[in-house]
Design an enzyme around this catalytic site. Structure first.
Site, PDB file in Angstrom:
ATOM      1  N   ASP A  11       0.828  -1.205   0.000  1.00  0.00           N
ATOM      2  CA  ASP A  11       0.000   0.000   0.000  1.00  0.00           C
ATOM      3  C   ASP A  11       0.866   1.259   0.000  1.00  0.00           C
ATOM      4  O   ASP A  11       1.760   1.425   0.838  1.00  0.00           O
ATOM      5  CB  ASP A  11      -0.904   0.033   1.233  1.00  0.00           C
ATOM      6  CG  ASP A  11      -2.146  -0.824   1.070  1.00  0.00           C
ATOM      7  OD1 ASP A  11      -2.362  -1.352  -0.036  1.00  0.00           O
ATOM      8  OD2 ASP A  11      -2.899  -0.962   2.050  1.00  0.00           O
ATOM      9  N   GLY A  37      -3.996  -4.862   1.226  1.00  0.00           N
ATOM     10  CA  GLY A  37      -4.764  -5.886   0.539  1.00  0.00           C
ATOM     11  C   GLY A  37      -5.845  -6.382   1.476  1.00  0.00           C
ATOM     12  O   GLY A  37      -5.601  -6.589   2.670  1.00  0.00           O
ATOM     13  N   GLY A  39      -7.206  -9.185   1.815  1.00  0.00           N
ATOM     14  CA  GLY A  39      -6.875 -10.462   2.421  1.00  0.00           C
ATOM     15  C   GLY A  39      -5.901 -10.323   3.571  1.00  0.00           C
ATOM     16  O   GLY A  39      -6.127 -10.854   4.667  1.00  0.00           O
ATOM     17  N   ASN A 178     -21.443  -4.442   2.249  1.00  0.00           N
ATOM     18  CA  ASN A 178     -21.903  -3.156   2.764  1.00  0.00           C
ATOM     19  C   ASN A 178     -23.272  -2.847   2.167  1.00  0.00           C
ATOM     20  O   ASN A 178     -23.806  -3.615   1.350  1.00  0.00           O
ATOM     21  CB  ASN A 178     -20.885  -2.039   2.513  1.00  0.00           C
ATOM     22  CG  ASN A 178     -20.652  -1.753   1.038  1.00  0.00           C
ATOM     23  OD1 ASN A 178     -21.555  -1.900   0.195  1.00  0.00           O
ATOM     24  ND2 ASN A 178     -19.445  -1.323   0.707  1.00  0.00           N
ATOM     25  N   ALA A 207     -21.141   4.281   9.669  1.00  0.00           N
ATOM     26  CA  ALA A 207     -21.307   4.893  10.985  1.00  0.00           C
ATOM     27  C   ALA A 207     -22.616   4.511  11.655  1.00  0.00           C
ATOM     28  O   ALA A 207     -22.825   4.800  12.840  1.00  0.00           O
ATOM     29  CB  ALA A 207     -21.222   6.416  10.857  1.00  0.00           C
ATOM     30  N   THR A 232      -9.991   3.665   5.540  1.00  0.00           N
ATOM     31  CA  THR A 232      -9.335   2.569   4.829  1.00  0.00           C
ATOM     32  C   THR A 232      -9.110   1.387   5.768  1.00  0.00           C
ATOM     33  O   THR A 232      -8.552   1.532   6.844  1.00  0.00           O
ATOM     34  CB  THR A 232      -7.969   3.023   4.280  1.00  0.00           C
ATOM     35  OG1 THR A 232      -8.132   4.251   3.567  1.00  0.00           O
ATOM     36  CG2 THR A 232      -7.387   1.979   3.346  1.00  0.00           C
ATOM     37  N   GLY A 235     -13.549  -1.833   7.148  1.00  0.00           N
ATOM     38  CA  GLY A 235     -14.405  -2.971   6.832  1.00  0.00           C
ATOM     39  C   GLY A 235     -13.657  -4.293   6.938  1.00  0.00           C
ATOM     40  O   GLY A 235     -14.210  -5.301   7.398  1.00  0.00           O
ATOM     41  N   ASP A 236     -12.391  -4.301   6.520  1.00  0.00           N
ATOM     42  CA  ASP A 236     -11.572  -5.510   6.623  1.00  0.00           C
ATOM     43  C   ASP A 236     -11.328  -5.872   8.083  1.00  0.00           C
ATOM     44  O   ASP A 236     -11.335  -7.050   8.465  1.00  0.00           O
ATOM     45  CB  ASP A 236     -10.232  -5.307   5.921  1.00  0.00           C
ATOM     46  CG  ASP A 236     -10.390  -4.960   4.452  1.00  0.00           C
ATOM     47  OD1 ASP A 236     -11.429  -5.306   3.865  1.00  0.00           O
ATOM     48  OD2 ASP A 236      -9.465  -4.342   3.895  1.00  0.00           O
TER      49      ASP A 236
END
Length: 288
Positions: A11, A37, A39, A178, A207, A232, A235-236
């Site tokens: 990244d 990533g 994963g 989402n 939120a 960023t 969600g992961d």
């Protein structure tokens, strides 16, 4: 045990005053390099959530440090293959409000062979979990193999592709999306999340928290308050912690609550895998 068929990216972060418009050249305020990533992020989150996770993936020789970094974070790495294709990478631009734009080069992430995936899953045991996202190839083979071995299949449907989800629906035990992705899937299939025939569906609402849909009904969960500086990887982090909770024997509700806490801490940090909170940080922050 969690087996994560997942992407590994290098990244590149650029902090900017605002997200650039088409044709605009904008000077970055800062630059950073890190492990990313979807994963890799989920593997790190699951490991930091006190689960035993083995990553299945591929890197180029330019990404050998990413495998070492995953090991440092407690992820098993014997099934990360080094191949001739360059390691995947992402260009991440983050504005002052924490919103981002991302350009992704898939690289080695989409050059996985059935031999790489199969060699890993032959070590799995019934009751283990297979976690996947849509940043690698080999998902259908992995899901089919996992189901034949008695694993529970978890699919985090991002980057979203309705056809990829539809292809796997008969093999998924837990689907995570989402709100926008859920609407797109409903439009593509003509079915609501409850009508997909899956044991569990979790829809994240940013939120506003998330919603859990199962064959027993629906339940909503509020998000924990947080001052977001960078969304960023949030969600992961949520997904990794949710799966970690399930792997550790927590129920779905307790696992979702833990995942929401982890996500709240994550959005208050800049970065991806390198800044995912560990379980002790979550316990300390929320007084657990």
């Amino acid at each position: 045990m969690i087996w994560n068929l997942g992407s590994i990216n290098i990244d590149n972060f650029y902090e900017v005053s605002h997200l650039p418009a088409a044709g605009e050249t904008l000077a970055a305020l800062s630059y950073g390099l890190g492990l990313g990533g979807k994963g890799a992020n989920m593997s790190v989150a699951a490991a930091r959530g006190a689960a035993h996770v083995s990553h299945i993936g591929a890197i180029g020789k330019d990404g050998r440090w990413t495998r070492e970094r995953l090991m440092e974070y407690g992820v098993d790495t014997p099934h990360i293959a080094q191949i001739s294709e360059p390691t995947g990478h992402a260009i991440i631009v983050v504005d002052a409000e924490g919103e981002n734009n991302i350009v992704l080069f898939q690289g080695a992430n989409v050059q996985l062979t059935e031999a790489i995936i199969g060699a890993a899953l032959t070590e799995a045991s019934p009751g283990d979990l297979l976690l996947m996202q849509n940043e690698t190839n080999g998902q259908e083979y992995a899901a089919t193999t996992a189901k034949s071995l008695g694993l529970r299949v978890v699919y985090a449907a991002a980057p979203f592709d309705a056809s990829a989800v539809a292809q796997l629906l008969g093999k998924i035990d837990l689907l995570l999306m989402n709100e926008v992705e859920a609407a797109q899937l409903a439009q593509a299939t003509g079915k609501t999340p409850a009508a997909l025939g899956l044991p569990d569906v979790v829809i994240t609402l940013g939120a506003q928290g998330c919603k859990w849909v199962s064959n027993k009904g629906e339940k909503s969960f509020d998000a924990y308050p947080a001052q977001a500086v960078d969304t960023t990887g949030a969600g992961d982090t949520f997904t990794g912690y949710l799966v970690a909770g399930l792997d550790r024997g927590l129920g779905m509700e307790a696992s979702i609550d833990l995942a929401l806490k982890a996500g709240a801490l994550m959005v208050m940090r800049r970065g991806t895998a390198d800044v995912i909170p560990d379980l002790k940080e979550i316990q300390d922050h929320f007084g657990l």
